[in-house]
Design an enzyme around this catalytic site. Structure first.
Site, mmCIF file in Angstrom:
data_model
loop_
_atom_site.group_PDB
_atom_site.id
_atom_site.type_symbol
_atom_site.label_atom_id
_atom_site.label_comp_id
_atom_site.label_asym_id
_atom_site.label_seq_id
_atom_site.Cartn_x
_atom_site.Cartn_y
_atom_site.Cartn_z
ATOM 1 N N CYS A 265 -2.080 -2.730 7.673
ATOM 2 C CA CYS A 265 -1.949 -3.621 6.511
ATOM 3 C C CYS A 265 -0.656 -4.431 6.528
ATOM 4 O O CYS A 265 -0.647 -5.587 6.105
ATOM 5 C CB CYS A 265 -2.113 -2.821 5.234
ATOM 6 S SG CYS A 265 -3.792 -2.138 5.132
ATOM 7 N N ASP B 127 0.792 -1.252 0.000
ATOM 8 C CA ASP B 127 0.000 0.000 0.000
ATOM 9 C C ASP B 127 0.820 1.295 0.000
ATOM 10 O O ASP B 127 0.486 2.240 0.728
ATOM 11 C CB ASP B 127 -0.950 0.022 1.209
ATOM 12 C CG ASP B 127 -1.995 -1.098 1.189
ATOM 13 O OD1 ASP B 127 -1.936 -1.954 0.289
ATOM 14 O OD2 ASP B 127 -2.850 -1.114 2.092
ATOM 15 N N LYS C 167 -6.976 -5.053 -2.969
ATOM 16 C CA LYS C 167 -7.708 -5.622 -1.830
ATOM 17 C C LYS C 167 -8.659 -4.588 -1.248
ATOM 18 O O LYS C 167 -8.460 -3.385 -1.419
ATOM 19 C CB LYS C 167 -6.720 -6.102 -0.766
ATOM 20 C CG LYS C 167 -5.844 -4.978 -0.228
ATOM 21 C CD LYS C 167 -4.755 -5.489 0.674
ATOM 22 C CE LYS C 167 -3.904 -4.394 1.242
ATOM 23 N NZ LYS C 167 -4.601 -3.411 2.068
#
Ligand code: ZN
Length: 240
Positions: free
Chosen positions: A185, A42, A140
């Site tokens: 994450c 990310d 995701k």
């Protein structure tokens, strides 16, 4: 490499006096092989300074990741990739503010500012990432009613992204995790990687955390308990 205080704590001052510093450094180096993969989590505009869910100093992970990525023949990047009006956004829960929590059918959910909406500039990977050899981008969090911090499993704990099967098909045995944010994450990805049977390293200085309500300390404790190894980028051998 371990920092000096950790080394002293581990060895005791008497033992340290008998070792040259160079010997300690040499022993710490990890060489990624063909069974190793780097997971870059990310590194997207929304999570960088100026973004809607900016992680403090998030941009500082980019040069570190660019450097260590050279040591890996296998690299996967991920993108948080939400629908408009995603269930993780505080804006869709009346009376709720970002960083408060709600109970959803799959458990407690932290609420966030709107971020990483599919196709927006905020959801794009940082233009400063220089990993042209990355082979896969996993998106995701694209189911409107379920969040997905982890790159392996959605927050319901059972819906797979397919990443574990992909890595196993490519005979990957160990994964190194870097990116944003350490306590969400990155940690959830590392924990699920352990559950899927991988050897897991989190590269601490290639990550930055959000740290809300003690989340960063808890994430490191959970990862340690699960057998995730905490390393620094200098522990990874990168040829010049
Ligand atoms: Zn998200």
């Amino acid at each position: 490499m371990l920092d000096r205080r950790q080394i002293l704590a581990a060895l005791g001052t008497t033992a340290l006096a008998t070792l040259a510093p160079g010997a300690l450094l040499a022993a710490a180096v990890i060489k990624p092989d063909d069974a190793s993969a780097l997971l870059v989590i990310d590194v997207q505009n929304c999570f960088l300074p100026g973004g809607s869910l900016a992680v403090k100093d998030g941009d500082q992970v980019v040069p570190v990741i660019n450097r260590i990525a050279k040591a890996f023949s296998n690299v996967v990047t991920t993108q948080d990739w939400h629908t408009q009006g995603h269930v993780s956004f505080a804006s869709v829960h009346s009376g709720k503010k970002p960083f408060e929590t709600v109970d959803l059918p799959y458990g407690k959910q932290v609420l966030w500012p709107d971020h990483c909406v599919q196709g927006t500039d905020g959801a794009a990977l940082s233009k400063d990432l220089a990993i042209p050899h990355a082979q896969l981008v996993i998106r995701k969090g694209f189911h409107k009613d379920v969040d997905s911090y982890s790159a392996f499993l959605e927050a319901d704990g059972k819906t797979s992204t397919g990443l574990a099967a992909y890595l196993k098909a490519r005979k990957i045995k160990r994964v190194f995790v870097a990116g944003l944010a350490t306590d969400f994450c990155v940690a959830w990805t590392a924990l699920d990687a352990r559950k899927a049977g991988f050897e897991v390293y989190v590269v601490e200085d290639a990550c930055r955390g959000i740290d809300t309500q003690g989340s960063l300390a808890k994430a490191w404790a959970d990862m340690a308990k699960a057998g995730v190894k905490r390393i620094q980028s200098a522990d990874i051998a990168v040829s010049a």
